[in-house]
Design a protein around this motif. Structure first.
Motif, PDB file in Angstrom:
ATOM      1  N   PRO A 104       0.918  -1.334   0.052  1.00  0.00           N
ATOM      2  CA  PRO A 104       0.055  -0.194  -0.049  1.00  0.00           C
ATOM      3  C   PRO A 104       0.837   1.390  -0.044  1.00  0.00           C
ATOM      4  O   PRO A 104       0.306   2.213  -0.704  1.00  0.00           O
ATOM      5  CB  PRO A 104      -0.865   0.030   1.334  1.00  0.00           C
ATOM      6  N   GLU A 105       2.016   1.243   0.654  1.00  0.00           N
ATOM      7  CA  GLU A 105       2.802   2.700   0.907  1.00  0.00           C
ATOM      8  C   GLU A 105       3.186   2.987  -0.338  1.00  0.00           C
ATOM      9  O   GLU A 105       3.055   4.061  -0.992  1.00  0.00           O
ATOM     10  CB  GLU A 105       3.847   2.442   2.091  1.00  0.00           C
TER      11      GLU A 105
ATOM     12  N   GLU B 209       2.158   2.003  -3.435  1.00  0.00           N
ATOM     13  CA  GLU B 209       1.397   2.391  -4.504  1.00  0.00           C
ATOM     14  C   GLU B 209       0.725   3.803  -4.328  1.00  0.00           C
ATOM     15  O   GLU B 209       0.454   4.343  -5.230  1.00  0.00           O
ATOM     16  CB  GLU B 209       0.128   1.187  -4.337  1.00  0.00           C
ATOM     17  N   LEU B 210       0.762   4.070  -2.980  1.00  0.00           N
ATOM     18  CA  LEU B 210       0.022   5.532  -2.602  1.00  0.00           C
ATOM     19  C   LEU B 210       0.962   6.274  -3.158  1.00  0.00           C
ATOM     20  O   LEU B 210       0.556   7.611  -3.584  1.00  0.00           O
ATOM     21  CB  LEU B 210      -0.319   5.616  -1.147  1.00  0.00           C
ATOM     22  N   GLU B 211       2.463   6.041  -2.870  1.00  0.00           N
ATOM     23  CA  GLU B 211       3.242   7.133  -3.493  1.00  0.00           C
ATOM     24  C   GLU B 211       3.336   7.085  -5.054  1.00  0.00           C
ATOM     25  O   GLU B 211       3.288   8.309  -5.326  1.00  0.00           O
ATOM     26  CB  GLU B 211       4.666   6.602  -2.764  1.00  0.00           C
ATOM     27  N   ARG B 212       3.332   6.086  -5.604  1.00  0.00           N
ATOM     28  CA  ARG B 212       3.044   6.140  -7.023  1.00  0.00           C
ATOM     29  C   ARG B 212       2.069   7.127  -7.614  1.00  0.00           C
ATOM     30  O   ARG B 212       2.047   7.771  -8.480  1.00  0.00           O
ATOM     31  CB  ARG B 212       2.862   4.534  -7.606  1.00  0.00           C
ATOM     32  N   ALA B 213       0.815   6.687  -6.808  1.00  0.00           N
ATOM     33  CA  ALA B 213      -0.471   7.580  -7.371  1.00  0.00           C
ATOM     34  C   ALA B 213      -0.436   8.778  -7.086  1.00  0.00           C
ATOM     35  O   ALA B 213      -0.681   9.994  -8.104  1.00  0.00           O
ATOM     36  CB  ALA B 213      -1.690   6.994  -6.503  1.00  0.00           C
ATOM     37  N   GLN B 214       0.470   9.393  -5.790  1.00  0.00           N
ATOM     38  CA  GLN B 214       0.343  10.674  -5.660  1.00  0.00           C
ATOM     39  C   GLN B 214       1.624  11.289  -6.467  1.00  0.00           C
ATOM     40  O   GLN B 214       1.351  12.654  -6.969  1.00  0.00           O
ATOM     41  CB  GLN B 214       0.960  10.864  -4.095  1.00  0.00           C
ATOM     42  N   THR B 215       2.650  10.627  -6.941  1.00  0.00           N
ATOM     43  CA  THR B 215       3.341  11.227  -7.733  1.00  0.00           C
ATOM     44  C   THR B 215       2.856  11.477  -9.100  1.00  0.00           C
ATOM     45  O   THR B 215       3.103  12.460  -9.774  1.00  0.00           O
ATOM     46  CB  THR B 215       4.787  10.358  -7.758  1.00  0.00           C
TER      47      THR B 215
ATOM     48  N   HIS C 287      -8.548   2.613  -1.252  1.00  0.00           N
ATOM     49  CA  HIS C 287      -8.325   1.617  -2.167  1.00  0.00           C
ATOM     50  C   HIS C 287      -6.943   0.691  -2.263  1.00  0.00           C
ATOM     51  O   HIS C 287      -6.945  -0.342  -2.362  1.00  0.00           O
ATOM     52  CB  HIS C 287      -8.690   2.156  -3.731  1.00  0.00           C
ATOM     53  N   VAL C 288      -5.898   1.543  -2.123  1.00  0.00           N
ATOM     54  CA  VAL C 288      -4.567   0.907  -2.140  1.00  0.00           C
ATOM     55  C   VAL C 288      -4.466   0.225  -0.602  1.00  0.00           C
ATOM     56  O   VAL C 288      -3.805  -1.022  -0.824  1.00  0.00           O
ATOM     57  CB  VAL C 288      -3.416   1.684  -2.288  1.00  0.00           C
ATOM     58  N   ALA C 289      -5.000   0.465   0.312  1.00  0.00           N
ATOM     59  CA  ALA C 289      -4.912  -0.153   1.478  1.00  0.00           C
ATOM     60  C   ALA C 289      -5.461  -1.508   1.685  1.00  0.00           C
ATOM     61  O   ALA C 289      -5.257  -2.471   2.265  1.00  0.00           O
ATOM     62  CB  ALA C 289      -5.571   0.680   2.687  1.00  0.00           C
ATOM     63  N   ARG C 290      -6.707  -1.588   0.704  1.00  0.00           N
ATOM     64  CA  ARG C 290      -7.064  -2.934   0.412  1.00  0.00           C
ATOM     65  C   ARG C 290      -6.720  -3.726  -0.617  1.00  0.00           C
ATOM     66  O   ARG C 290      -7.129  -4.634  -1.225  1.00  0.00           O
ATOM     67  CB  ARG C 290      -8.925  -2.808   0.055  1.00  0.00           C
TER      68      ARG C 290
END
Length: 560
Positions: free
Chosen positions: A45-46, A48-54, A97-100
Motif C-alpha cells: 500500500p505505501e 502504491e500510494l506514493e506512485r499515485a500521488q507522484t 483502495h490501495v489499503a485494500r
C-alpha cells in the motif's frame, strides 16, 4: 430512427456551436487507456500510494503548464482540472483502495469513478463536470503505466476531429491550423467543448449521432445547421466553400457600431469571464461589455477574495473600455457552483435552489464587499460601469439589490431576467431598477423545464421556442413603456437571424462571445426596425422552435 439494412447514412445531426462550416477528412480521437486490472498489488500500500500521488502531481503540473499558455475560459478549465487532482477527498479515496490491496492504477480508477457517479447523479452543471473527472483519471493512469496520455491525433494534415467527448485539456490547446472542426458524440450546448469552441471560433457540433463516421472519409461540418454531411457531392462542397467565403468577408468587414439598415443603433457588446479577454474583444469590435462574469475570482476558494484583489481585477477590465458601457454581474454562485463561504451544500435540485441573488442575500457582506470593490475600481477609470444581479424572481429582490448598489455609490443597477416570473413582472421590476438584461440560456431552461446542461433534452433547450420569445417580448415591451434599456446577454444573441428577432421584440443591445460580433453586425445591417418587428411576429406565430426558425427565415428572405 433505425436505418434500414444496407442503407448508408449520409447525414448526421447534433448541436451546432457557432455558424462556421468546415470541409476535411475525419480523424478519430485516440482511445482512452484500458480499464486497469483488478489484480492485487505486489508492491504494498505505501508504495502504491506514493506512485499515485507522484503521478497525480505530475499531471497537475502538466495541466498548469498548458493553462499558462492560454487565456480566458481555457485557462480556468485547466486550472480547475489541476485542482481536482489536489482534492484531499480524492487522495483519501485512493488511499482507501490501495489499503485494500489495489494497484495505484486501479485505486485512481475506482476513486474517480465514484466521484463521477456522484456528480452525474446530481445533474446540471455538476453532471457536465463528470467528463472532466474522467479525463483527469485517464491522464493519471496513463502516467502511471507509462502510456501516452489520451490526446489529439496527428495524421500529418488538416482534419476534422471526431471524439466521443473532448477533454478540456485538449480543447484548450488545439492547433487551429490543423483542426478544421470538432465533432463529439457526447456533450451538451454548455459542455466545456462547446464553451471553448465558441471562445476559439472553432467549427463544432456536440452531441452528434455520428458514431458511424469512418477514419479518413471526407465530411462537411455545418455548425449553423448542426449537420455533418458524409462524402459530399461537388455541389455540396461548392456551397460550403461559398459559405466559408461569405463568413470570411463578414469577419474582415470594417468595424462600425452595430445598427439596423435604417440607422437604428443596436450596440454590440461582449460577454467576458476574465479581464484577459478584454483586448481581443475590443479588437473584434465590441462596443463595451454586456456581461462580465465575476465567478473566476471566487470559484475554488475557501474564502471570498479580498477587496484589494477584486479591485485590481475590476480595474484591469474597466481600463480596457474607456467611455464605454461595462455591465458587471455580481457573483452568480450557489448550489450548482457551491462555495464554502456562501454556505454551499448539496441540494437535490440545484438549478432551483440557493443560487444567485438568493445565496448573496444569505451572505450579504460578500455582496457588499464586491460592490465596494467595483465602485473603487470605477472611480479610478473612465468606463461607464453598470452592475446587475442574477436570478432575480421578485420585485422585492430587485429593489433590495438596487438599494444596496446605489448605497455603494453605483448609480446604475439592473437585474437579469432568467426566470419566467421576472419576465412576467418586467414592468414592476424595471420600475425598481435602471435596466434589465435577459439571460436567454437560463430563461430557456426554466421556461421549457429542460436542464440546459443535459444533452438528452437538447431539443427543448432552444431559445427559438415561441414561449421563450414571448417572454422576451414582454420584457422588451415593458422596457419601451418605461424608457429603460433591455439587453440580451445569453448566447442567443450570437445567432444573426435570432438577433434580428430579439431586436424586433424590443432588445436595445446584444451581448455575445466576441467571435460572433462580425456575423451579428452583418445580419443586423440587412434589416430595418420595421423588418425586425415583422420577422419577430412571424417567429412568435409559430408552434415550435423549428417552425419559428423557418418562419423567421422566410420572413427575412422576403424582406431583403
Amino acid at each position: 430512427m433505425p436505418i434500414e439494412p444496407g442503407v448508408v447514412e449520409v447525414e448526421f445531426n447534433g448541436i451546432g456551436v457557432g455558424r462556421g462550416v468546415a470541409i476535411g477528412p475525419v480523424a478519430w480521437m485516440s482511445p482512452p487507456p484500458p480499464e486497469p486490472s483488478t489484480a492485487a498489488s505486489g508492491r504494498g500500500p505505501e508504495l502504491e500510494l506514493e506512485r499515485a500521488q507522484t503521478a497525480a502531481a505530475e499531471v497537475a503540473r502538466e495541466l498548469r503548464r498548458r493553462a499558462a499558455s492560454v487565456e480566458g475560459a481555457a485557462a480556468e478549465v485547466l486550472e480547475a482540472q489541476a485542482l481536482m487532482l489536489e482534492d484531499p477527498a480524492v487522495h483519501a479515496s485512493v488511499g482507501e483502495h490501495v489499503a485494500r490491496g489495489a494497484t495505484a492504477e486501479r485505486a485512481v480508477f475506482e476513486a474517480f469513478a465514484g466521484y463521477r457517479e456522484l456528480l452525474t447523479g446530481m445533474g446540471g452543471y455538476l453532471a457536465e463536470r463528470a467528463a472532466d473527472l474522467a479525463d483527469v483519471s485517464q491522464r493519471v493512469i496513463a502516467e502511471l503505466s507509462g502510456a501516452p496520455a489520451p490526446g489529439v491525433p496527428d495524421p500529418g494534415h488538416p482534419f476534422v476531429l471526431v471524439a466521443h467527448d473532448l477533454a478540456p485539456a485538449d480543447t484548450a490547446t488545439l492547433d487551429l491550423d490543423r483542426v478544421l472542426a470538432v465533432v463529439t458524440l457526447e456533450g451538451g450546448p454548455t459542455s466545456h467543448t462547446a464553451i471553448l469552441a465558441r471562445e476559439k471560433a472553432l467549427v463544432a457540433i456536440v452531441g452528434a449521432d455520428a458514431s458511424a463516421l469512418m477514419e479518413g472519409e471526407t465530411v462537411i461540418v455545418d455548425a449553423e445547421n448542426g449537420r455533418i454531411v458524409r462524402d459530399p457531392s461537388d455541389d455540396e462542397i461548392a456551397a460550403a466553400v461559398a459559405r466559408q467565403e461569405e463568413l470570411a468577408a463578414e469577419a474582415t468587414a470594417p468595424i462600425e457600431p452595430g445598427r439596423l439598415a435604417d440607422g437604428t443603433p443596436v450596440p454590440l457588446l461582449a460577454n467576458l469571464g476574465d479581464p484577459a479577454g478584454a483586448e481581443e474583444a475590443v479588437r473584434l469590435g465590441a462596443e463595451g461589455v454586456g456581461l462580465f462574469r465575476t465567478e473566476f475570482l471566487f470559484l475554488g476558494s475557501e474564502v471570498a477574495p479580498s477587496r484589494a484583489v477584486q479591485e485590481e481585477a475590476y480595474e484591469r477590465l474597466l481600463a480596457a473600455f474607456p467611455d464605454r458601457k461595462v455591465v458587471v454581474r455580481v457573483l452568480d454562485a450557489g448550489a450548482d457552483k457551491p462555495l464554502a463561504f456562501l454556505g454551499g451544500r448539496h441540494e437535490e435540485n440545484p438549478a432551483l435552489g440557493m443560487r444567485g441573488i438568493r445565496a448573496l442575500r444569505r451572505t450579504e457582506p460578500v455582496l457588499r464587499d464586491q460592490l465596494d470593490a467595483l465602485a473603487a475600481a470605477a472611480a479610478r477609470t473612465h468606463a461607464r460601469l453598470e452592475v446587475m444581479a442574477p436570478m432575480i424572481a421578485t420585485v422585492e429582490e430587485a429593489a433590495w439589490f438596487a438599494e444596496i448598489a446605489h448605497g455603494a455609490g453605483l448609480p446604475v443597477a439592473g437585474v437579469m431576467v432568467e426566470v419566467p416570473a421576472a419576465a412576467l413582472l418586467a414592468d414592476r421590476l424595471l420600475a425598481a431598477v435602471e435596466f434589465a438584461s435577459i439571460g436567454t440560456n437560463d430563461l430557456t431552461q426554466y421556461t421549457m423545464a429542460a436542464d440546459r446542461l443535459l444533452g438528452e433534452v437538447a431539443e427543448l433547450q432552444d431559445p427559438w421556442h415561441p414561449a421563450v420569445l414571448g417572454l422576451v417580448g414582454a420584457v422588451g415591451a415593458a422596457g419601451a413603456q418605461l424608457g429603460k434599456p433591455v439587453g440580451i446577454c445569453g448566447e442567443a444573441a450570437a445567432d444573426p437571424l435570432l438577433a434580428v428577432v430579439l431586436v424586433g421584440l424590443g432588445a436595445t443591445s446584444l451581448s455575445m462571445s466576441p467571435s460572433a460580433l462580425a456575423g451579428v453586425r452583418a445580419g443586423l445591417l440587412r434589416h430595418s426596425a420595421a423588418d425586425a418587428r415583422a420577422i419577430a411576429e412571424a417567429a412568435l406565430a409559430a408552434d415550435g422552435s423549428a417552425s419559428a426558425r423557418s418562419a423567421a427565415k422566410a420572413a427575412s428572405d422576403a424582406r431583403r
